[in-house]
Every structure is written in C-alpha cells, then in structure tokens.
Design a protein around this motif. Structure first.
Motif, PDB file in Angstrom:
ATOM      1  N   PHE A  52      -2.740  -1.147   9.635  1.00  0.00           N
ATOM      2  CA  PHE A  52      -3.195  -0.728   8.307  1.00  0.00           C
ATOM      3  C   PHE A  52      -2.128  -0.932   7.245  1.00  0.00           C
ATOM      4  N   VAL A  93      -2.015   9.804   9.033  1.00  0.00           N
ATOM      5  CA  VAL A  93      -3.343  10.069   8.476  1.00  0.00           C
ATOM      6  C   VAL A  93      -4.059   8.759   8.105  1.00  0.00           C
ATOM      7  N   LEU A  94      -3.288   7.772   7.619  1.00  0.00           N
ATOM      8  CA  LEU A  94      -3.911   6.484   7.258  1.00  0.00           C
ATOM      9  C   LEU A  94      -4.294   5.709   8.510  1.00  0.00           C
ATOM     10  N   ALA A 129      -7.396   7.110   9.998  1.00  0.00           N
ATOM     11  CA  ALA A 129      -8.577   6.661   9.251  1.00  0.00           C
ATOM     12  C   ALA A 129      -8.905   5.208   9.609  1.00  0.00           C
ATOM     13  N   TRP A 130      -7.882   4.396   9.803  1.00  0.00           N
ATOM     14  CA  TRP A 130      -8.074   2.982  10.173  1.00  0.00           C
ATOM     15  C   TRP A 130      -8.774   2.861  11.515  1.00  0.00           C
ATOM     16  N   ASN A 155     -12.424   5.213  11.844  1.00  0.00           N
ATOM     17  CA  ASN A 155     -13.575   4.742  11.060  1.00  0.00           C
ATOM     18  C   ASN A 155     -14.063   3.370  11.515  1.00  0.00           C
ATOM     19  N   GLU A 172       2.781   8.751   0.864  1.00  0.00           N
ATOM     20  CA  GLU A 172       1.334   8.512   0.827  1.00  0.00           C
ATOM     21  C   GLU A 172       0.947   7.080   1.194  1.00  0.00           C
ATOM     22  N   LYS A 177       4.437  12.855  -4.158  1.00  0.00           N
ATOM     23  CA  LYS A 177       4.605  13.722  -2.983  1.00  0.00           C
ATOM     24  C   LYS A 177       5.881  13.379  -2.217  1.00  0.00           C
ATOM     25  N   HIS A 180       0.080  -4.560   3.182  1.00  0.00           N
ATOM     26  CA  HIS A 180      -0.912  -4.912   4.208  1.00  0.00           C
ATOM     27  C   HIS A 180      -0.238  -5.221   5.544  1.00  0.00           C
ATOM     28  N   ARG A 186      -0.974   4.037  -5.032  1.00  0.00           N
ATOM     29  CA  ARG A 186      -1.684   4.500  -3.832  1.00  0.00           C
ATOM     30  C   ARG A 186      -1.647   6.025  -3.740  1.00  0.00           C
ATOM     31  N   THR A 187      -2.710   6.564  -3.147  1.00  0.00           N
ATOM     32  CA  THR A 187      -2.687   7.971  -2.750  1.00  0.00           C
ATOM     33  C   THR A 187      -3.158   8.016  -1.306  1.00  0.00           C
ATOM     34  N   SER A 188      -2.903   9.149  -0.703  1.00  0.00           N
ATOM     35  CA  SER A 188      -3.331   9.314   0.680  1.00  0.00           C
ATOM     36  C   SER A 188      -4.855   9.168   0.776  1.00  0.00           C
ATOM     37  N   GLY A 246      -6.145   5.719   0.507  1.00  0.00           N
ATOM     38  CA  GLY A 246      -5.961   4.979   1.761  1.00  0.00           C
ATOM     39  C   GLY A 246      -6.965   5.372   2.822  1.00  0.00           C
ATOM     40  N   THR A 247      -7.235   6.676   2.950  1.00  0.00           N
ATOM     41  CA  THR A 247      -8.162   7.081   4.018  1.00  0.00           C
ATOM     42  C   THR A 247      -9.600   6.673   3.658  1.00  0.00           C
ATOM     43  N   ASN A 302     -10.667   3.099   4.258  1.00  0.00           N
ATOM     44  CA  ASN A 302     -11.106   2.787   5.617  1.00  0.00           C
ATOM     45  C   ASN A 302     -12.545   3.178   5.881  1.00  0.00           C
ATOM     46  N   GLU A 303     -13.057   4.094   5.072  1.00  0.00           N
ATOM     47  CA  GLU A 303     -14.481   4.428   5.214  1.00  0.00           C
ATOM     48  C   GLU A 303     -15.326   3.337   4.575  1.00  0.00           C
ATOM     49  N   LYS A 342      -0.191  17.842 -11.032  1.00  0.00           N
ATOM     50  CA  LYS A 342       0.639  19.021 -10.729  1.00  0.00           C
ATOM     51  C   LYS A 342       1.766  19.118 -11.746  1.00  0.00           C
TER      52      LYS A 342
END
Ligand code: SF4
Lengths: 448, 114
Positions: A26, A51-52, A55-56, A59, A165, A201, A303, B11-13, B16-17, B20-21, B70
């Motif tokens: 990913f 987390v990414l 999801a990769w 999904n 992130e 973050k 990528h 990008r944000t988390s 990215g998630t 993938n959906e 924030k």
C-alpha cells in the motif's frame, strides 16, 4: 520460501490458510513481515499491518466485473487486447502512464510497448517526487538504506511530511523506534525532528517540532546550509520563515555533532512552489554535513512500487520518468514529456494507463483532454479513469494475487508472496499480450 | 471578503483507509470533501463547523464541508484538504518545466454559500 510453497492452488470453502512473510504494497514502506489469514479467498487478518495496511488487505475483494470492457461493454480478453493494440499502434503521440502500483515485471513490458510505438513513458513519480528525481540529477543524493537508518541513525529529521498518517510503520519498523546495532536504546537513542507547515499528528512523536511558514522551506534549508558553513544570518529570518535564528543554530549544532543523521523529505518539498529547488536545498544540506559527520537525505515515497517504476524506467531508457521514445531513442524532459503536460497541452492522442487514476487526480485541463482521446486502462478496481477508458482490463492485484518484485522506498527490491489466486490476469500478462499484438501489427505494416 | 488563503492538500489516515474501500464510495468522497480550517479564521469569516463553503483557485472551484482544525494545527490563513478529486480540481495545468503542477501551497479564496 517460494510463493508457490505457501499457496495452495485449491481453496476450499472453510479452509484457513496462513501466508507468512507476505508484503504490503500500500505504501512505499513495503513491509514484508505480514502474516495473512486467508479464509475462502478473503483475507480475514493481517498481523503486523498498520491501519492503512489492514485496510489494504481486509478490503481486498475480487470485483464482479468482466475481464475486459470495450467502450463500457463486456468483452473477452482477446477482443480487449486487439482493440488496445490497434489504438496504440495507430496513435501518433501515445503516452504510457502510471506504473507505480504494479510489479517491476509488468513495468518493463510497459516500457517496451512505449518503445515499440514511439510513445512517451511516464510514471506517477512525475506528480509526487519527480522534482526530487530532477534534484538528484542536479546535485546528487547521499543515500543509504532503511536498514542503515535503523542500525545507526541518532538524528532523524522529517521535512514536509506526515508519516504518522501516510507511512505509519516508517517510525516503528525503520527510523525511530527500533533498537539498532549502534542504537541499542531505540527511540531513546535518537532525536526526532519534524518540520512542517501544519502541526500534524506526527508532531506529537517528535522531540523538536518546527512549524514553518508556508512556501518557506527553501529559505530555511538554505539558511541552515549557510550556518553549517559558518556564514552569519540576519536574525530577521524569523519574520520571514517562522523559525528563529537560535532554533536554527541549535539544529545545526545537533546535525554537526550527531553520528549518523538523515533528512526524510516528503511532498511538502516536491509539490510546493520551488519543487526541485526545495529538494536540491535538502540534498545539498545533507551533502555539506558530510564534512562533519555522516548525513543522508531520502525521499519518503508513496505508492508501493513507485521506486520500482523509477528503477525500471531508468534501466531501460536511462531516465527515471518523463521519457519520450518518439525519435527511436530516449529523451528526458520533465515539463515536456511528463503526462500532466502532454495531456494539459492537448498533445497526446492515445494512452495506456496502468494502475493509476489521472482522470481523478490530474488538473482540469489534463482531465479534459484525457476525455477526448482513446485510452486503455489496467486496474483491479473501477475509477474515474476506468470509466472513461476505450478498453478497461480488470486485472489481479499485485502482492495479494500476483507474485513479482517491488522496490522499497530505499531502492531495496522485495519479492511478493501472494495470498491467493485471482480469476483476473496480471498486469504483466495483459501487457505482454498487447505488446505481442502491437509487434504483429507494426510488422504487417512494414511488409505491406 | 476576498482574502487569500493558502491551501495544503495532503494525506490523512482516513483518506488512506477509505481509499481502500473505493474511490467512488461515500466515505472516501466525504473525507476528500472535508476542509480543515483554523478556528480563528472560521470565527472571523462567520463559518460554523459542518457548513458547506466554496473554495476557488485561479483554475477551478469546489464545494466542501468546513471543519475546525485542532487548536494549533493550522495557523490563520492556512487550509488543509485531504487529497482527492476536489483538491486536484483546484490545480492548474502549468508545471513550470517539472511535470508537477503546483499541488500544495495553492492560493485560494473562500466563499460562504448563500
Ligand atoms: S507502513 Fe505502509 S507498507 Fe507498512 S503495513 Fe502500513 S501501509 Fe503497509
């Protein structure tokens, strides 16, 4: 262990299969320590993934889609290949674009097609770290692997990026947290610095955070270079950049006295006005610091195989992206042969787009032109680009369904261990079929 | 009011998630249409959390949902938008001989929707 050894050909309904040492493609971290649980062609667990990555993998599903469509209508693979080859062989200014989310094996076939049809070959590098590629050519790159960073780095600077992130395991696997041979205390043995216009973050994980004024990266980097060389800087630099002279002097002292320092730079440098000049400033700073210690600078790549795309295009043409093969020999010229430009200027008259979505992420003039020309798209999923394609091939997902090679962001090649087979062909298979047919058409033309 | 903001797509988390959906799915579309803004700027411009606004660049315009960033994340004058179709529509075609359009640090204007 070979891919074949971990994958059973037959998958029964309730059979649970564990695939060890699988690779997540990913992001450019290309973590190759995944442990996947596969139940009836569905990945149900992805141990070690962030987390990414989760999801990769979780999904991932096999699309309910024909293997090929021509003008939106279902077609066979052979019919798709025939139409694709006719489009490409009859074009006067074809472009081959994308390539960062497929294997090196598929990338080399795509370059070969561009060569045969006298087209431009370009990758998504041109719209992420393309300017960094130009900067490498301009001032060079003091480079190292992520393994060296893990084992040696005691000063780690992230500039213009948000790894928390975008590349969540960069810190935990390679650059900040791990205990290394010469950094036995892991995180405690390293100083982490983050420089960004936004307090993202990632800032919470840094020991030092600089929130610089937007579009002032070059000025700050150049001032740091001056300070490293002992040149006096006007304290008014703070009004210009948001960073005080005292802060800069402190960082310069840390950079000169560390044992192994590295700047990981993100697209905050390459995508912002100044682009390759911003990156040249970062690379030059790292180079200058080698008068005092070991210092490196590396781009953080997005990528999964964008680094492979640079490598493959460079092996085959001598240049990493933005290459025209229209005269029968390679010419490199970003701004002329790069896809954003060939489309926005209305020059390209056909396209072969592999694993990318220019119709969804290019500038408006580029999108407008893409809509007017016939193009072929290879993608496992539907996107704006596949929707407008003259021919869309639905292909297997690299790394999950197909084996091959990808390059991690530090130019280390990594083999893929797929989890299960797909009913769809790989990008490489489709591209080889197109290449074969293009050659036949061109040969027929020569003999007639 | 015609003050100029600087827009940073990134990008944000969740970007990215949800990618993938699927890029054509509701969650990705929602995430890439959410504009983050400094709370002081929101007060100054009379924009409330969740309000739809129009962002205009020299090259295009898009409608987005505005959310307060924030405290301390964004200084006044800076806007953040997760990468996606809307952020790209604000880019111009000119790449200044690099192949890369100005994709971060774009000058934009913000209009309240009437
Ligand atoms: S850091 Fe990147 S490669 Fe590693 S698991 Fe996360 S998304 Fe996958």
């Amino acid at each position: 262990m070979s891919a074949a050894a971990v994958i059973d050909a037959e998958v029964k309904e309730d059979e649970v299969k564990i695939v060890k040492d699988a690779t997540c493609t990913f992001c450019g971290c290309v973590c190759d320590d995944m442990e996947l649980t596969v139940v009836a062609n569905k990945i149900t667990k992805a141990k070690n993934a962030c987390v990414l990555g989760k999801a990769w993998f979780l999904n991932h599903h096999i699309e309910d889609h024909p293997v090929a469509t021509i003008d939106g209508q279902p077609a066979t693979l052979e019919e798709g290949v025939e139409r694709a080859a006719q489009i490409l062989a009859n074009a006067r200014y074809p472009i081959v674009y994308g390539l960062s989310d497929t294997t090196c094996e598929a990338q080399r076939v795509a370059v070969s097609i561009a060569d045969r049809i006298g087209g431009c070959v370009d990758t998504t590098t041109s719209v992420c770290h393309g300017p960094s590629g130009m900067a490498f050519q301009g001032v060079g790159e003091v480079t190292c692997t992520l393994g060296e960073v893990k084992n040696r780095a005691d000063l780690v600077i992230f500039w213009g990026g948000n790894p928390a992130e975008s590349h969540p395991r960069h810190w935990t696997r390679y650059s900040l947290m791990p205990k290394g041979l010469f950094v036995p205390n892991g995180r405690k043995g390293r100083t982490a610095v983050l420089v960004d216009v936004r307090k993202s973050k990632s800032a919470a994980a840094a020991d030092i955070f600089w929130q610089i004024k937007p579009r002032k990266d070059f000025e700050v980097l150049w001032a740091l270079r001056a300070l490293v060389k002992g040149v006096e800087i006007d304290p008014e630099i703070e009004q210009e950049t948001g960073i005080s002279l005292a802060q800069m002097q402190d960082l310069v002292q840390r950079m000169k006295s560390c044992k192994f320092g590295i700047i990981f730079f993100g697209m905050g440098l390459s995508m912002t006005r100044g682009k390759h000049m911003n990156v040249e400033a970062a690379l030059s700073l790292a180079r200058d610091l080698n008068d005092y210690t070991r210092f490196y600078a590396k781009p953080v790549r997005g990528h999964g195989n964008v680094t492979g795309a640079d490598n493959v295009v460079a092996w085959q043409t001598g240049y990493p992206f933005g290459v025209s093969l229209g005269r029968g020999y390679p010419r490199f010229n970003p701004g002329e042969f790069t896809t954003s430009d060939t489309l926005a200027r209305g020059e390209a008259d056909a396209g072969l787009i592999i694993a990318s979505d220019p119709a969804g992420n290019f500038s408006q003039p580029a999108r407008d032109h893409l809509k007017k020309i016939p193009y072929i798209a290879l993608d496992p999923h539907e996107s704006e680009t596949t929707r407008g394609a003259a021919v869309h091939f639905c292909t297997a997902t690299y790394g999950i369904n197909t084996p091959g090679t990808v390059y991690r962001m530090d130019d280390v090649p990594i083999p893929l261990r797929p989890a299960f087979d797909s009913p769809f062909p790989s990008d490489e298979t489709v591209l080889r079929a197109i290449e074969k047919r293009v050659r036949e058409i061109l040969r027929e033309r020569l003999t007639n | 009011m015609d003050d100029i903001f600087i827009l940073i797509p990134g990008r944000t988390s969740r970007q990215g998630t949800t990618l993938n959906e699927g890029k054509l799915k509701a969650d990705f579309i929602e995430e890439t249409q959410t504009l983050f803004m400094c709370p002081d700027d929101m007060t100054r411009r009379g924009v409330v959390d969740g309000e739809r606004v129009r962002i205009r660049s020299e090259f295009g315009q898009v409608e987005l949902t505005c959310k307060a960033a924030k405290t301390g994340e964004l200084p006044p004058g800076l806007l953040f938008l997760p990468y996606g179709d809307p952020s790209s529509r604000l880019m111009g075609g000119e790449t200044h001989c690099t192949g890369m359009p100005d994709s971060k640090g774009m000058d934009v204007q913000l209009d309240k929707l009437l």
